[in-house]
Design a protein around this motif. Structure first.
Motif, PDB file in Angstrom:
ATOM      1  N   UNK A  19       0.694  -1.278   0.026  1.00  0.00           N
ATOM      2  CA  UNK A  19       0.039   0.057   0.106  1.00  0.00           C
ATOM      3  C   UNK A  19       0.798   1.406   0.029  1.00  0.00           C
ATOM      4  N   UNK A  20       1.811   1.455   0.940  1.00  0.00           N
ATOM      5  CA  UNK A  20       2.664   2.521   1.160  1.00  0.00           C
ATOM      6  C   UNK A  20       3.882   2.928   0.146  1.00  0.00           C
ATOM      7  N   UNK A  21       4.352   1.615  -0.116  1.00  0.00           N
ATOM      8  CA  UNK A  21       5.869   1.784  -0.924  1.00  0.00           C
ATOM      9  C   UNK A  21       5.693   1.161  -2.154  1.00  0.00           C
ATOM     10  N   UNK A  22       4.598   0.542  -2.506  1.00  0.00           N
ATOM     11  CA  UNK A  22       4.564  -0.172  -3.949  1.00  0.00           C
ATOM     12  C   UNK A  22       5.466  -1.266  -4.035  1.00  0.00           C
ATOM     13  N   UNK A  23       5.652  -1.971  -2.958  1.00  0.00           N
ATOM     14  CA  UNK A  23       6.916  -3.013  -3.192  1.00  0.00           C
ATOM     15  C   UNK A  23       6.342  -4.138  -3.721  1.00  0.00           C
ATOM     16  N   UNK A  24       5.032  -4.153  -3.522  1.00  0.00           N
ATOM     17  CA  UNK A  24       4.327  -5.546  -3.965  1.00  0.00           C
ATOM     18  C   UNK A  24       3.219  -5.242  -5.131  1.00  0.00           C
ATOM     19  N   UNK A  25       3.038  -6.147  -5.953  1.00  0.00           N
ATOM     20  CA  UNK A  25       1.828  -5.958  -6.904  1.00  0.00           C
ATOM     21  C   UNK A  25       0.770  -6.782  -6.418  1.00  0.00           C
ATOM     22  N   UNK A  26       0.977  -7.789  -5.705  1.00  0.00           N
ATOM     23  CA  UNK A  26      -0.201  -8.893  -5.315  1.00  0.00           C
ATOM     24  C   UNK A  26       0.454  -9.646  -4.034  1.00  0.00           C
ATOM     25  N   UNK A  27      -0.634  -9.862  -3.131  1.00  0.00           N
ATOM     26  CA  UNK A  27      -0.362 -10.952  -2.044  1.00  0.00           C
ATOM     27  C   UNK A  27      -1.501 -11.856  -2.321  1.00  0.00           C
ATOM     28  N   UNK A  28      -1.194 -13.086  -2.027  1.00  0.00           N
ATOM     29  CA  UNK A  28      -2.185 -14.148  -1.944  1.00  0.00           C
ATOM     30  C   UNK A  28      -1.982 -14.855  -0.645  1.00  0.00           C
ATOM     31  N   UNK A  29      -3.342 -15.114  -0.013  1.00  0.00           N
ATOM     32  CA  UNK A  29      -3.175 -15.349   1.727  1.00  0.00           C
ATOM     33  C   UNK A  29      -4.117 -16.711   1.485  1.00  0.00           C
ATOM     34  N   UNK A  30      -3.825 -17.522   2.540  1.00  0.00           N
ATOM     35  CA  UNK A  30      -4.448 -18.681   2.533  1.00  0.00           C
ATOM     36  C   UNK A  30      -4.551 -19.118   4.152  1.00  0.00           C
ATOM     37  N   UNK A  31      -5.199 -20.025   4.591  1.00  0.00           N
ATOM     38  CA  UNK A  31      -5.641 -20.391   5.813  1.00  0.00           C
ATOM     39  C   UNK A  31      -4.115 -21.518   6.249  1.00  0.00           C
ATOM     40  N   UNK A  32      -3.637 -21.584   7.208  1.00  0.00           N
ATOM     41  CA  UNK A  32      -2.611 -22.402   7.449  1.00  0.00           C
ATOM     42  C   UNK A  32      -3.134 -23.774   7.616  1.00  0.00           C
ATOM     43  N   UNK A  33      -2.078 -24.567   7.385  1.00  0.00           N
ATOM     44  CA  UNK A  33      -2.558 -25.924   7.315  1.00  0.00           C
ATOM     45  C   UNK A  33      -3.358 -26.407   8.499  1.00  0.00           C
TER      46      UNK A  33
END
Length: 138
Positions: A19-33
């Motif tokens: 959000x602030x530094x535009x370091x990433x284009x996307x993030x994918x989240x999942x539930x832990x095992x």
């Protein structure tokens, strides 16, 4: 309804970088095992929209954030941080329920989301669909 699932601190740290530094284009989240917390499955510093979509599993739920960039007529380039709840129709019922009930835990912590997308199949997360929604929220 809340599932009591926690959000790993790294989720917020990487989101802030996007959000602030535009370091990433996307993030994918999942539930832990063990289904006890939401964790980062993958993050990318660049990437086209189609590449991002290709990372979403065809029959497993995920949450994601994408820094959606688009042209808006005379206004030029715009960016909208877009939150995705990806719960394909082909997911197992238990997974669908767990992801649906855990979404708010993550969503509430991610401040600055401009557009929310709920996807159950490819058409609901297609570029044109998201572009239409992002353009209307400007």
């Amino acid at each position: 309804m809340s599932s009591g699932v926690a959000v790993n601190d790294q989720c917020l740290e990487v989101f802030e970088e996007l959000k602030l530094r535009k370091k990433y284009k996307y993030i994918i989240f999942k539930l832990s095992d063990d289904n006890k917390e939401i964790v980062i499955e993958k993050s990318s510093t660049n990437g086209e929209y189609q590449e991002f979509l290709d990372e979403l599993p065809p029959s497993e739920p995920r949450y994601a954030v994408f820094d959606f960039e688009f042209e808006k007529g005379a206004e030029g380039k715009r960016n909208k941080i877009t939150f995705y709840t990806w719960i394909p129709d082909t997911s197992k019922i238990r997974q669908k329920m767990l992801y649906a009930s855990s979404k708010d835990a993550l969503r509430r912590k991610l401040v600055g989301i401009a557009v929310e997308i709920q996807g159950t199949d490819a058409s609901e997360v297609a570029y044109e669909t998201v572009l239409d929604k992002a353009s209307r929220t400007s």
